[in-house]
Design a protein around this motif. Structure first.
Motif, PDB file in Angstrom:
ATOM      1  N   ALA A  89       2.522 -31.459  34.707  1.00 48.78           N
ATOM      2  CA  ALA A  89       3.600 -32.341  35.150  1.00 48.78           C
ATOM      3  C   ALA A  89       3.678 -32.455  36.666  1.00 48.78           C
ATOM      4  O   ALA A  89       3.908 -33.532  37.208  1.00 48.78           O
ATOM      5  CB  ALA A  89       4.933 -31.853  34.585  1.00 48.78           C
ATOM      6  N   PHE A  90       3.497 -31.342  37.377  1.00 48.07           N
ATOM      7  CA  PHE A  90       3.576 -31.345  38.833  1.00 48.07           C
ATOM      8  C   PHE A  90       2.297 -30.807  39.477  1.00 48.07           C
ATOM      9  O   PHE A  90       2.304 -30.417  40.645  1.00 48.07           O
ATOM     10  CB  PHE A  90       4.771 -30.503  39.297  1.00 48.07           C
ATOM     11  CG  PHE A  90       6.108 -31.037  38.872  1.00 48.07           C
ATOM     12  CD1 PHE A  90       6.757 -32.008  39.614  1.00 48.07           C
ATOM     13  CD2 PHE A  90       6.709 -30.586  37.705  1.00 48.07           C
ATOM     14  CE1 PHE A  90       7.983 -32.513  39.213  1.00 48.07           C
ATOM     15  CE2 PHE A  90       7.944 -31.075  37.287  1.00 48.07           C
ATOM     16  CZ  PHE A  90       8.569 -32.050  38.044  1.00 48.07           C
ATOM     17  N   SER A  91       1.223 -30.765  38.746  1.00 49.76           N
ATOM     18  CA  SER A  91      -0.012 -30.205  39.290  1.00 49.76           C
ATOM     19  C   SER A  91      -0.463 -30.988  40.517  1.00 49.76           C
ATOM     20  O   SER A  91      -0.393 -32.217  40.566  1.00 49.76           O
ATOM     21  CB  SER A  91      -1.117 -30.214  38.228  1.00 49.76           C
ATOM     22  OG  SER A  91      -1.469 -31.529  37.874  1.00 49.76           O
ATOM     23  N   GLY A  92      -0.895 -30.260  41.524  1.00 50.01           N
ATOM     24  CA  GLY A  92      -1.401 -30.896  42.735  1.00 50.01           C
ATOM     25  C   GLY A  92      -0.328 -31.430  43.664  1.00 50.01           C
ATOM     26  O   GLY A  92      -0.655 -32.125  44.634  1.00 50.01           O
ATOM     27  N   CYS A  93       0.933 -31.123  43.408  1.00 50.90           N
ATOM     28  CA  CYS A  93       2.016 -31.574  44.297  1.00 50.90           C
ATOM     29  C   CYS A  93       2.118 -30.585  45.465  1.00 50.90           C
ATOM     30  O   CYS A  93       3.026 -29.743  45.514  1.00 50.90           O
ATOM     31  CB  CYS A  93       3.331 -31.665  43.536  1.00 50.90           C
ATOM     32  SG  CYS A  93       3.384 -32.987  42.312  1.00 50.90           S
ATOM     33  N   SER A  94       1.214 -30.697  46.386  1.00 54.58           N
ATOM     34  CA  SER A  94       1.082 -29.708  47.462  1.00 54.58           C
ATOM     35  C   SER A  94       2.237 -29.744  48.446  1.00 54.58           C
ATOM     36  O   SER A  94       2.418 -28.808  49.227  1.00 54.58           O
ATOM     37  CB  SER A  94      -0.246 -29.916  48.198  1.00 54.58           C
ATOM     38  OG  SER A  94      -0.345 -31.255  48.672  1.00 54.58           O
ATOM     39  N   GLY A  95       3.040 -30.806  48.439  1.00 59.58           N
ATOM     40  CA  GLY A  95       4.168 -30.906  49.360  1.00 59.58           C
ATOM     41  C   GLY A  95       5.437 -30.262  48.857  1.00 59.58           C
ATOM     42  O   GLY A  95       6.385 -30.068  49.628  1.00 59.58           O
ATOM     43  N   LEU A  96       5.488 -29.910  47.575  1.00 63.95           N
ATOM     44  CA  LEU A  96       6.666 -29.246  47.020  1.00 63.95           C
ATOM     45  C   LEU A  96       6.784 -27.836  47.594  1.00 63.95           C
ATOM     46  O   LEU A  96       5.810 -27.093  47.611  1.00 63.95           O
ATOM     47  CB  LEU A  96       6.577 -29.155  45.498  1.00 63.95           C
ATOM     48  CG  LEU A  96       7.120 -30.296  44.649  1.00 63.95           C
ATOM     49  CD1 LEU A  96       6.935 -29.967  43.168  1.00 63.95           C
ATOM     50  CD2 LEU A  96       8.588 -30.558  44.947  1.00 63.95           C
ATOM     51  N   THR A  97       7.993 -27.456  48.027  1.00 70.62           N
ATOM     52  CA  THR A  97       8.186 -26.110  48.572  1.00 70.62           C
ATOM     53  C   THR A  97       9.045 -25.231  47.667  1.00 70.62           C
ATOM     54  O   THR A  97       8.912 -24.011  47.689  1.00 70.62           O
ATOM     55  CB  THR A  97       8.818 -26.161  49.966  1.00 70.62           C
ATOM     56  OG1 THR A  97      10.065 -26.861  49.891  1.00 70.62           O
ATOM     57  CG2 THR A  97       7.899 -26.879  50.947  1.00 70.62           C
ATOM     58  N   SER A  98       9.942 -25.823  46.903  1.00 71.73           N
ATOM     59  CA  SER A  98      10.763 -25.035  45.984  1.00 71.73           C
ATOM     60  C   SER A  98      11.167 -25.890  44.796  1.00 71.73           C
ATOM     61  O   SER A  98      11.272 -27.110  44.909  1.00 71.73           O
ATOM     62  CB  SER A  98      12.016 -24.477  46.686  1.00 71.73           C
ATOM     63  OG  SER A  98      12.882 -25.528  47.064  1.00 71.73           O
ATOM     64  N   VAL A  99      11.386 -25.227  43.674  1.00 72.09           N
ATOM     65  CA  VAL A  99      11.770 -25.915  42.443  1.00 72.09           C
ATOM     66  C   VAL A  99      12.810 -25.077  41.722  1.00 72.09           C
ATOM     67  O   VAL A  99      12.655 -23.864  41.584  1.00 72.09           O
ATOM     68  CB  VAL A  99      10.549 -26.137  41.511  1.00 72.09           C
ATOM     69  CG1 VAL A  99      11.000 -26.663  40.146  1.00 72.09           C
ATOM     70  CG2 VAL A  99       9.566 -27.113  42.137  1.00 72.09           C
ATOM     71  N   THR A 100      13.879 -25.728  41.275  1.00 78.17           N
ATOM     72  CA  THR A 100      14.867 -25.086  40.415  1.00 78.17           C
ATOM     73  C   THR A 100      14.819 -25.762  39.051  1.00 78.17           C
ATOM     74  O   THR A 100      14.992 -26.974  38.945  1.00 78.17           O
ATOM     75  CB  THR A 100      16.284 -25.188  41.000  1.00 78.17           C
ATOM     76  OG1 THR A 100      16.323 -24.516  42.256  1.00 78.17           O
ATOM     77  CG2 THR A 100      17.304 -24.562  40.059  1.00 78.17           C
ATOM     78  N   ILE A 101      14.558 -24.964  38.033  1.00 72.87           N
ATOM     79  CA  ILE A 101      14.436 -25.491  36.682  1.00 72.87           C
ATOM     80  C   ILE A 101      15.745 -25.226  35.952  1.00 72.87           C
ATOM     81  O   ILE A 101      16.213 -24.082  35.907  1.00 72.87           O
ATOM     82  CB  ILE A 101      13.256 -24.823  35.953  1.00 72.87           C
ATOM     83  CG1 ILE A 101      11.948 -25.153  36.703  1.00 72.87           C
ATOM     84  CG2 ILE A 101      13.159 -25.288  34.505  1.00 72.87           C
ATOM     85  CD1 ILE A 101      10.746 -24.395  36.199  1.00 72.87           C
ATOM     86  N   PRO A 102      16.395 -26.242  35.391  1.00 70.21           N
ATOM     87  CA  PRO A 102      17.703 -26.045  34.756  1.00 70.21           C
ATOM     88  C   PRO A 102      17.616 -25.226  33.478  1.00 70.21           C
ATOM     89  O   PRO A 102      16.538 -25.097  32.879  1.00 70.21           O
ATOM     90  CB  PRO A 102      18.164 -27.475  34.460  1.00 70.21           C
ATOM     91  CG  PRO A 102      16.902 -28.251  34.306  1.00 70.21           C
ATOM     92  CD  PRO A 102      15.935 -27.641  35.288  1.00 70.21           C
ATOM     93  N   ASN A 103      18.765 -24.694  33.061  1.00 73.78           N
ATOM     94  CA  ASN A 103      18.748 -23.799  31.906  1.00 73.78           C
ATOM     95  C   ASN A 103      18.698 -24.517  30.566  1.00 73.78           C
ATOM     96  O   ASN A 103      18.857 -23.888  29.524  1.00 73.78           O
ATOM     97  CB  ASN A 103      19.938 -22.822  31.945  1.00 73.78           C
ATOM     98  CG  ASN A 103      21.279 -23.543  31.952  1.00 73.78           C
ATOM     99  OD1 ASN A 103      21.367 -24.729  31.678  1.00 73.78           O
ATOM    100  ND2 ASN A 103      22.328 -22.810  32.282  1.00 73.78           N
ATOM    101  N   SER A 104      18.454 -25.818  30.597  1.00 73.65           N
ATOM    102  CA  SER A 104      18.210 -26.536  29.345  1.00 73.65           C
ATOM    103  C   SER A 104      16.731 -26.492  28.969  1.00 73.65           C
ATOM    104  O   SER A 104      16.366 -26.726  27.813  1.00 73.65           O
ATOM    105  CB  SER A 104      18.663 -27.998  29.478  1.00 73.65           C
ATOM    106  OG  SER A 104      18.062 -28.611  30.610  1.00 73.65           O
TER     107      SER A 104
END
Length: 502
Positions: free
Chosen positions: A108-123
């Motif tokens: 889904a987000f493979s190769g997104c080298s610019g992402l620095t942080s991700v919060t995944i919701p509890n759903s």
């Protein structure tokens, strides 16, 4: 023939180019592409077009996925992020995933080298294979306690990832899940995990400590290979198999403790590292590959120079067993004459004050692993909602070389300090509330955070009163004869809360 191929390509072009069903622009001007799912009643985020043909992903900057989308006067909820939805969007810098999304698809987000942080919701309950692989700029990820599995290659190549907590809802860590996460320095694997996949942590060269819990039964091949920062490793008594090359080239290792349930150690499991101290808790040694083989379990230097410590009364067994007998120096005990035993972390305490939960274990250096679930209302329909938030808290302590502690539990809820219906401010009723923490131990129920002189009653599920007390100094203790595992109803003023007796 060329004309036929051209005609075929023209026929197929619309099929590969239109990879999304609808596209909707957010209020911030960002267009997001969706596919219908669940028989057209829900939406899944997808990429713009045929990824390897005439279109490519164009998501960039800050992207906020909405909880629901209105299209042609119909509103649908967004419940998933599809396979490769944001893959290779190297200019994507942040992503907001709404509550309601239950799955994150493969790559889904493979190769997104610019992402620095991700919060995944509890759903979210599942993270697909390669979901964040190659996100080389990712430094931290927050994963909720709803996730049960971390897929193969999920964070493969996230070389900047230095903050990661595996929640205690996770039962499996997939193959190569953290392969090449060289910035990880420490990791605690919760006691819900039963297997560590092949190459799961291979190349995590920054790891200086890792806690493997007593729930793990299998350590995969190359699982910790090339973790050169590890200095010691304790394989718990629950593990039965250690895969080949599992700890190969862990060049910083100075000691290894092998649990008493291990029945198989793969070839070259400790290849490429000379270990001065090996402690085996195995009572009945089995054959391992010896030092004359090219596939020897330990290096020749380890066989020739290490001290192998074994349980009392077993030294003759080890000297008669292929592979183990190749150790030149075998002693019973751990050097002090005692068979090694594993200490257990002290059970944590739970407290709440000024909006902050605090966990503490008396074991020095222990890390508390917690799980918090709530009964808050996420979404619904109708004209009235009863707000009654209650949090269930469980926490245990872990430390490398120690068994996990017993789990402490508590229930955190809010009660009306001064019930009222007036004081409407900006459309929200201004009702003061106070936090109350409820814990049980051996049939006794401890309630903290209530006003002085408050009556606290405890009932069984059939309505029989099991005890009562008046709070003093903000707390009340009610001794009951309720059995562990039974449900109690704790009534504080007009507020009733269900708790499980421990």
């Amino acid at each position: 023939m060329k004309k036929q191929l051209l005609l075929l390509a023209m026929i197929l072009l619309p099929l590969v180019a239109n990879a999304h069903d609808i596209e909707v622009q957010n209020a911030d001007g960002v267009t997001i592409y969706y596919n219908y799912t669940n028989n057209g009643t829900e939406l899944s985020v997808t990429f713009k077009g045929a990824k390897y043909n005439y279109y490519s992903n164009e998501y960039q900057g800050n992207v906020v996925i909405p909880e629901e989308v209105n299209y042609m006067n119909r509103t649908r909820k967004v419940t998933s992020i599809g396979n490769s939805a944001f893959s290779d969007c190297s200019s994507l810098t942040s992503i907001t995933i709404p509550n309601g999304v239950t799955s994150i698809g493969g790559s889904a987000f493979s190769g997104c080298s610019g992402l620095t942080s991700v919060t995944i919701p509890n759903s979210v309950t599942s993270i697909g294979n390669s979901a964040f692989s190659g996100c080389s700029g990712l430094t931290s990820v927050t994963i909720p306690n709803s996730v049960t599995s971390i897929g193969n290659d999920a964070f493969h190549g996230c070389s900047s990832l230095n903050s990661f907590t595996i929640p205690n809802s996770v039962t499996t860590i997939g193959e190569r899940a953290f392969h090449g996460c060289s910035s990880l320095t420490s990791l605690t694997i919760p006691n819900s995990v039963t297997s560590i996949g092949d190459r799961a942590f291979e190349g995590c060269s920054g790891l200086t400590s890792v806690t493997i819990p007593n729930s793990v039964t299998f350590i995969g091949v190359y699982a910790f290979s090339n973790c050169s920062g590890l200095t010691s490793i304790t394989i718990p008594n629950s593990v039965t198999r250690i895969g080949y090359y599992a700890f190969s080239n862990c060049s910083g290792l100075t000691s290894v403790t092998i649990g008493n349930s291990v029945t198989s150690i793969g070839d070259r499991a400790f290849d490429g590292v000379d270990i001065p101290t090996i402690i085996s808790l195995i009572e009945n040694p089995f054959k391992i590959t010896g030092k004359t083989s090219d596939y020897r379990t330990f290096t020749q230097n380890t066989f020739n120079n290490a001290t192998l410590y074994v349980p009392k009364g077993t030294i003759d067994k080890y000297k008669a067993t292929d592979g183990w007998k190749d150790f030149l120096f075998i002693e019973e005990g751990t050097g002090g004459g005692d068979t090694p035993t594993t200490q257990k972390c002290e059970k944590p305490t739970i407290s709440y004050e000024n909006g902050k939960l605090t966990f503490s274990s008396a074991t020095d250096g222990a890390v508390c692993q917690y799980s918090i679930t709530d009964t808050d209302i996420k979404a619904g329909s109708g004209n009235e909602v009863q707000l009654n938030v209650t949090y269930t808290i469980s926490v245990y302590a872990t430390k490398s070389g120690y068994d996990n502690s017993e789990t402490a539990t508590a229930t955190l809820c809010w009660i009306d300090a001064t019930p009222q219906t007036e004081g409407i401010t900006n459309g929200i009723a201004n009702i003061p509330a106070q936090a109350v923490l409820i814990q049980s131990e051996g049939g006794a129920i401890h309630v903290q955070g209530v006003d002085e002189g408050t009556q606290v009653n405890v009932y069984s599920v059939n309505g029989t009163q099991a005890g009562s007390a008046i709070s003093q100094s903000g707390a009340a203790t009610i001794n009951t004869n309720l059995q562990p595992g039974s449900i109690a109803i704790v009534k504080i003023g007009q507020k009733s809360v269900k708790v499980v007796i421990k």
